[in-house]
Design a protein around this motif. Structure first.
Motif, short mmCIF file in Angstrom:
data_model
loop_
_atom_site.label_atom_id
_atom_site.label_comp_id
_atom_site.label_asym_id
_atom_site.label_seq_id
_atom_site.Cartn_x
_atom_site.Cartn_y
_atom_site.Cartn_z
N VAL A 31 -7.42 -3.94 -5.76
CA VAL A 31 -6.09 -4.21 -5.21
C VAL A 31 -5.45 -2.91 -4.71
N PHE A 32 -5.53 -1.85 -5.52
CA PHE A 32 -4.94 -0.57 -5.11
C PHE A 32 -5.62 -0.04 -3.84
N ALA A 33 -6.95 -0.17 -3.74
CA ALA A 33 -7.67 0.29 -2.54
C ALA A 33 -7.21 -0.49 -1.32
N VAL A 34 -7.05 -1.80 -1.46
CA VAL A 34 -6.60 -2.63 -0.34
C VAL A 34 -5.18 -2.25 0.08
N LEU A 35 -4.33 -1.91 -0.88
CA LEU A 35 -2.95 -1.53 -0.55
C LEU A 35 -2.88 -0.23 0.26
N LEU A 36 -3.92 0.59 0.18
CA LEU A 36 -3.94 1.82 0.98
C LEU A 36 -4.38 1.58 2.42
N LEU A 37 -5.01 0.44 2.69
CA LEU A 37 -5.60 0.21 4.01
C LEU A 37 -4.59 0.21 5.16
N PRO A 38 -3.40 -0.44 5.05
CA PRO A 38 -2.46 -0.38 6.18
C PRO A 38 -2.09 1.04 6.58
N ALA A 39 -1.85 1.91 5.58
CA ALA A 39 -1.52 3.30 5.89
C ALA A 39 -2.71 4.01 6.53
N ILE A 40 -3.91 3.74 6.04
CA ILE A 40 -5.11 4.37 6.59
C ILE A 40 -5.30 3.97 8.05
N PHE A 41 -5.15 2.69 8.36
CA PHE A 41 -5.32 2.22 9.74
C PHE A 41 -4.31 2.89 10.68
N VAL A 42 -3.08 3.04 10.22
CA VAL A 42 -2.06 3.70 11.05
C VAL A 42 -2.39 5.18 11.25
N LEU A 43 -2.80 5.85 10.18
CA LEU A 43 -3.08 7.29 10.28
C LEU A 43 -4.32 7.59 11.10
N LEU A 44 -5.33 6.74 11.01
CA LEU A 44 -6.55 6.98 11.78
C LEU A 44 -6.45 6.44 13.20
N GLY A 45 -5.38 5.69 13.49
CA GLY A 45 -5.14 5.18 14.83
C GLY A 45 -4.10 6.03 15.55
N PRO A 46 -2.88 5.50 15.72
CA PRO A 46 -1.84 6.29 16.42
C PRO A 46 -1.46 7.57 15.70
N GLY A 47 -1.57 7.59 14.37
CA GLY A 47 -1.21 8.80 13.63
C GLY A 47 -2.13 9.97 13.88
N TRP A 48 -3.36 9.69 14.33
CA TRP A 48 -4.32 10.77 14.58
C TRP A 48 -3.86 11.66 15.74
N ARG A 49 -3.00 11.11 16.61
CA ARG A 49 -2.49 11.89 17.75
C ARG A 49 -1.19 12.60 17.41
N GLY A 50 -0.74 12.46 16.17
CA GLY A 50 0.51 13.10 15.76
C GLY A 50 0.29 14.49 15.20
#
Length: 398
Positions: free
Chosen positions: A127-146
């Motif tokens: 459950v804890f690993a799954v809860l990290l996934l939304p943040a990971i997707f954002v950081l590895l997507g649009p956040g990677w250009r920040g």
């Protein structure tokens, strides 16, 4: 067999999150305050109290310890997701995530209280690993250009999620090491330690990302005009001098253009300063839309703008400025009362040919003289400086 003393490990994690919380609190008290940093702070304190809840099983009933600890840790991870969504995407999490994550953690913990610890550990780690996934997707997507530090946060959260998944699998395959939360076990201790040490590291990375953004915005404020987004005069003048020197080294021409909106005072007087501000923004957007990546536009003051055009001769500058003049004349603008008005622009062009010893101040004076000629010739006009012109006294433009 080697093992890790779990109470000592818990104390180390509590200390780590306490230090992170203090640093985040101190960062929040700086003059430049960011709400997303405050949300991360709440997440860190929530995780800290979650670990206190897990450790409290030494003195409290298991059901209280498990429900409080797992629930607060899940809530802390949701706070982290919220902070990252605000920082990168500029919006909050979907509402369902706020109650969904903690509700799943609480519900699963309550349902599995009578189960062996190994099964509970496997399920809640997942459950804890799954809860990290939304943040990971954002950081590895649009956040990677920040900010560069955000990439480190993303990689660290990936490591935390991977460690939690490993812990979930390890608990299933090695149940003898999960007979009690405080059991001295190398596998249990290492996966627990690495998962949450990564979260502490992500917190420090998030602090750096916020201050990177602060520094960038301060630099933008110092170098750009707040109304139009163009460079301010000081920065544009410095770039003019830089391009002038580079043109001499490379043997290429440089064109400098002064643009001045005609009768702009009448726009402010008749339609109001808000309409005047809108007109300046619209004009700047028309100019930028026609420039190359190497060209520079700066606001010299009021309704006067300057263009620095590297590797551009008189014919090239005239072609560009004529496009700008025609585009500005066709702009359809309205004031707050719906009254339509139009703009026209006059321009003066001065060119430095290869081998010329012309200084930036002299180039500006030539462009200013050409602009005056354009104004004197009826406005809505473009003039290129002619070296045969007499260098008389500068005249104001309107």
């Amino acid at each position: 067999m080697a093992s890790i003393h779990i109470p000592t490990l818990m104390l180390a994690l509590l200390s780590g999150f306490a230090m992170l919380g203090v640093q985040l609190w101190a960062a929040q008290r700086s003059r430049l305050h960011y709400l997303d940093l405050g949300v991360w702070t709440w997440g860190s304190w929530t995780l800290l109290f979650g670990f206190v809840g897990l450790a409290s099983r030494l003195v409290l009933p298991l059901w209280i310890s498990a429900l409080v600890g797992n629930g607060l840790i899940a809530l802390g991870l949701v706070f982290y997701n919220e902070a990252i969504h605000r920082h990168v995407l500029g919006r909050s999490l979907p509402r369902w995530m706020w109650w969904g994550g903690p509700a799943v953690a609480w519900g699963l913990t309550a349902w599995m209280l009578a189960w062996p610890l190994a099964l509970r550990t496997s399920a809640i780690s997942l459950v804890f690993a799954v809860l990290l996934l939304p943040a990971i997707f954002v950081l590895l997507g649009p956040g990677w250009r920040g900010e560069a530090s955000l990439r480190a946060v993303g990689v660290t959260l990936v490591a935390a999620a991977a460690s939690l998944l490993l812990r979930s699998v390890h608990a299933l395959t090695n149940p003898d090491e999960y007979l009690d939360l405080m059991q001295g076990s190398l596998g249990q201790g290492l996966t627990f330690l690495f998962s949450f040490i990564c979260l502490i590291g992500a917190g420090f990375g998030f602090v750096l990302a916020n201050f990177e953004r602060i520094a960038r915005r301060m630099e933008e404020v110092a170098s750009t005009d707040g109304l139009t987004g163009c460079l301010n005069r000081m920065t544009a003048d410095a770039l003019l001098r830089h391009e002038l020197e580079r043109g001499r080294r490379e043997g290429t021409p440089l064109a400098f253009v002064l643009l001045d909106l005609d009768h702009f005072k009448d726009v402010n007087d008749c339609h109001g300063h808000h309409a005047g501000d809108d007109a300046l923004r619209a004009f700047a957007a028309e100019v930028r839309a026609r420039l190359r990546a190497s060209d520079v536009v700066g606001r010299w003051g009021g309704e006067e703008f300057g263009l620095v055009l590297p590797a551009t001769d008189g014919a090239g500058a005239m072609s560009l400025v004529e496009q700008i003049r025609e585009a500005v004349a066709t702009l359809q603008l309205c004031d707050g009362d719906g009254r339509a008005f139009t703009l026209t622009v006059s321009a003066g062009i001065a060119v430095v040919e290869p081998g010329s010893a012309l200084t930036a101040d002299q180039l500006f004076m030539r462009a200013d003289r050409a602009l005056y000629r354009a104004k004197d010739g009826g406005r809505n006009n473009v003039q290129v400086h002619d070296s045969n012109w007499e260098l008389g006294t500068e005249s104001p433009v309107a």
